[in-house]
Design a protein around this motif. Structure first.
Motif, PDB file in Angstrom:
ATOM      1  N   GLY A   1      79.834  31.073  -7.042  1.00 27.89           N
ATOM      2  CA  GLY A   1      79.351  30.976  -5.674  1.00 27.89           C
ATOM      3  C   GLY A   1      78.670  29.635  -5.453  1.00 27.89           C
ATOM      4  N   ARG A   2      78.798  29.118  -4.232  1.00 31.85           N
ATOM      5  CA  ARG A   2      78.165  27.832  -3.884  1.00 31.85           C
ATOM      6  C   ARG A   2      77.312  28.005  -2.634  1.00 31.85           C
ATOM      7  NH1 ARG A   2      79.956  22.895  -5.727  1.00 31.85           N
ATOM      8  NH2 ARG A   2      78.029  22.324  -4.659  1.00 31.85           N
ATOM      9  N   PRO A   3      76.192  28.747  -2.733  1.00 30.85           N
ATOM     10  CA  PRO A   3      75.351  28.966  -1.557  1.00 30.85           C
ATOM     11  C   PRO A   3      74.776  27.674  -0.980  1.00 30.85           C
ATOM     12  CG  PRO A   3      74.271  29.775  -3.550  1.00 30.85           C
ATOM     13  CD  PRO A   3      75.670  29.401  -3.930  1.00 30.85           C
ATOM     14  N   ASP A   4      74.779  26.604  -1.783  1.00 33.30           N
ATOM     15  CA  ASP A   4      74.305  25.307  -1.278  1.00 33.30           C
ATOM     16  C   ASP A   4      75.261  24.745  -0.215  1.00 33.30           C
ATOM     17  OD1 ASP A   4      76.057  25.115  -3.600  1.00 33.30           O
ATOM     18  OD2 ASP A   4      75.809  22.948  -3.453  1.00 33.30           O
TER      19      ASP A   4
ATOM     20  N   ARG B   1      75.641  34.221 -12.963  1.00 35.85           N
ATOM     21  CA  ARG B   1      74.935  34.385 -11.685  1.00 35.85           C
ATOM     22  C   ARG B   1      75.709  35.315 -10.755  1.00 35.85           C
ATOM     23  NH1 ARG B   1      73.958  28.675 -12.640  1.00 35.85           N
ATOM     24  NH2 ARG B   1      71.722  28.373 -12.819  1.00 35.85           N
ATOM     25  N   ALA B   2      74.971  35.933  -9.863  1.00 32.93           N
ATOM     26  CA  ALA B   2      75.617  36.677  -8.784  1.00 32.93           C
ATOM     27  C   ALA B   2      76.519  35.706  -8.038  1.00 32.93           C
ATOM     28  CB  ALA B   2      74.566  37.267  -7.851  1.00 32.93           C
ATOM     29  N   GLY B   3      77.698  36.190  -7.639  1.00 30.62           N
ATOM     30  CA  GLY B   3      78.676  35.341  -6.975  1.00 30.62           C
ATOM     31  C   GLY B   3      79.691  34.732  -7.923  1.00 30.62           C
ATOM     32  N   ASP B   4      79.487  34.907  -9.229  1.00 28.46           N
ATOM     33  CA  ASP B   4      80.456  34.411 -10.213  1.00 28.46           C
ATOM     34  C   ASP B   4      81.635  35.372 -10.306  1.00 28.46           C
ATOM     35  OD1 ASP B   4      78.769  32.309 -10.873  1.00 28.46           O
ATOM     36  OD2 ASP B   4      78.144  33.158 -12.806  1.00 28.46           O
ATOM     37  N   VAL B   5      82.772  34.852 -10.742  1.00 25.18           N
ATOM     38  CA  VAL B   5      83.872  35.683 -11.219  1.00 25.18           C
ATOM     39  C   VAL B   5      83.872  35.494 -12.726  1.00 25.18           C
ATOM     40  CG1 VAL B   5      86.358  36.088 -11.241  1.00 25.18           C
ATOM     41  CG2 VAL B   5      85.205  35.532  -9.088  1.00 25.18           C
TER      42      VAL B   5
ATOM     43  N   SER C   1      73.996  42.380  -5.895  1.00 26.72           N
ATOM     44  CA  SER C   1      73.127  43.521  -6.193  1.00 26.72           C
ATOM     45  C   SER C   1      72.727  43.562  -7.674  1.00 26.72           C
ATOM     46  CB  SER C   1      73.809  44.833  -5.799  1.00 26.72           C
ATOM     47  OG  SER C   1      75.009  45.020  -6.543  1.00 26.72           O
ATOM     48  N   HIS C   2      73.407  42.804  -8.526  1.00 32.19           N
ATOM     49  CA  HIS C   2      73.075  42.773  -9.950  1.00 32.19           C
ATOM     50  C   HIS C   2      72.146  41.623 -10.328  1.00 32.19           C
ATOM     51  CE1 HIS C   2      75.526  46.060 -11.527  1.00 32.19           C
ATOM     52  NE2 HIS C   2      76.296  45.806 -10.475  1.00 32.19           N
ATOM     53  N   ALA C   3      71.790  40.778  -9.384  1.00 24.97           N
ATOM     54  CA  ALA C   3      70.871  39.675  -9.682  1.00 24.97           C
ATOM     55  C   ALA C   3      69.476  40.246  -9.928  1.00 24.97           C
ATOM     56  CB  ALA C   3      70.850  38.676  -8.532  1.00 24.97           C
ATOM     57  N   HIS C   4      68.861  39.847 -11.036  1.00 26.63           N
ATOM     58  CA  HIS C   4      67.528  40.333 -11.389  1.00 26.63           C
ATOM     59  C   HIS C   4      66.482  39.223 -11.463  1.00 26.63           C
ATOM     60  CE1 HIS C   4      68.632  44.463 -12.303  1.00 26.63           C
ATOM     61  NE2 HIS C   4      69.687  44.002 -12.938  1.00 26.63           N
ATOM     62  N   TYR C   5      66.919  37.992 -11.505  1.00 25.82           N
ATOM     63  CA  TYR C   5      65.995  36.910 -11.766  1.00 25.82           C
ATOM     64  C   TYR C   5      66.187  35.780 -10.764  1.00 25.82           C
ATOM     65  CZ  TYR C   5      65.816  39.523 -16.094  1.00 25.82           C
ATOM     66  OH  TYR C   5      65.695  40.534 -17.003  1.00 25.82           O
ATOM     67  N   ALA C   6      65.229  34.855 -10.748  1.00 22.62           N
ATOM     68  CA  ALA C   6      65.319  33.695  -9.862  1.00 22.62           C
ATOM     69  C   ALA C   6      66.633  32.965 -10.092  1.00 22.62           C
ATOM     70  CB  ALA C   6      64.133  32.753 -10.124  1.00 22.62           C
ATOM     71  N   GLY C   7      67.149  32.360  -9.060  1.00 16.72           N
ATOM     72  CA  GLY C   7      68.403  31.642  -9.163  1.00 16.72           C
ATOM     73  C   GLY C   7      69.608  32.574  -9.188  1.00 16.72           C
ATOM     74  N   ASN C   8      69.396  33.838  -8.764  1.00 18.54           N
ATOM     75  CA  ASN C   8      70.456  34.855  -8.759  1.00 18.54           C
ATOM     76  C   ASN C   8      71.052  35.125 -10.139  1.00 18.54           C
ATOM     77  OD1 ASN C   8      70.417  35.685  -6.031  1.00 18.54           O
ATOM     78  ND2 ASN C   8      71.430  33.774  -5.459  1.00 18.54           N
TER      79      ASN C   8
END
Length: 136
Positions: A105-108, A74-78, A25-32
């Motif tokens: 995060g590894r959405p790939d 990035r979103a998904g990071d700790v 929910s905090h991602a604002h730009y391309a690539g999360n």
């Protein structure tokens, strides 16, 4: 706290570390990507704990003298944020900050995949000043 020479304030060297998950929910730009202000908020939170530990007060953030954005968050990071007291004045405390990505995060690999990084990524460094009420 660390052992300090007699001529140095024993609060110098105190280090506090927080970890937080960066929600999508905090991602604002391309690539999360998240904006740099997200990390500055995290620095404010860890600075607050430093002030509570050193002075029994939440303190107030007065200024940053330096902020360096070195790698994306990035979103998904700790994110691990650390503050270390490097100078103690009468009412001011100078802190050095570092934000490191320790998991990503590894959405790939799948929409909920993630990994612990073998080497944390230093994302942001900063130096800032907080102030606390005068000692009674």
């Amino acid at each position: 706290m660390t052992d300090a020479p007699a001529d140095r304030d024993p609060r110098e060297g105190l280090t506090v570390t927080h970890r937080r998950y960066v929600p999508y929910s905090h991602a604002h730009y391309a690539g999360n990507l998240v904006d740099g202000a997200y990390v500055l908020v995290a620095f404010g939170d860890v600075a607050t704990e430093v002030c509570v530990r050193t002075d029994g007060d939440e303190g107030l953030f007065a200024s940053y003298s330096d902020v360096q954005f070195k790698a994306p968050v990035r979103a998904g990071d700790v994110l691990e944020t650390t503050a270390r007291v490097v100078r103690v004045g009468r009412r001011s405390r100078t802190l050095e900050f570092e934000a490191r990505v320790v998991c990503r995060g590894r959405p790939d690999k799948g929409e909920s995949s993630a990994e612990v990084l073998a080497e944390p990524i230093v994302a942001v460094t900063a130096t800032g000043t907080v102030v606390v009420p005068p000692a009674e």
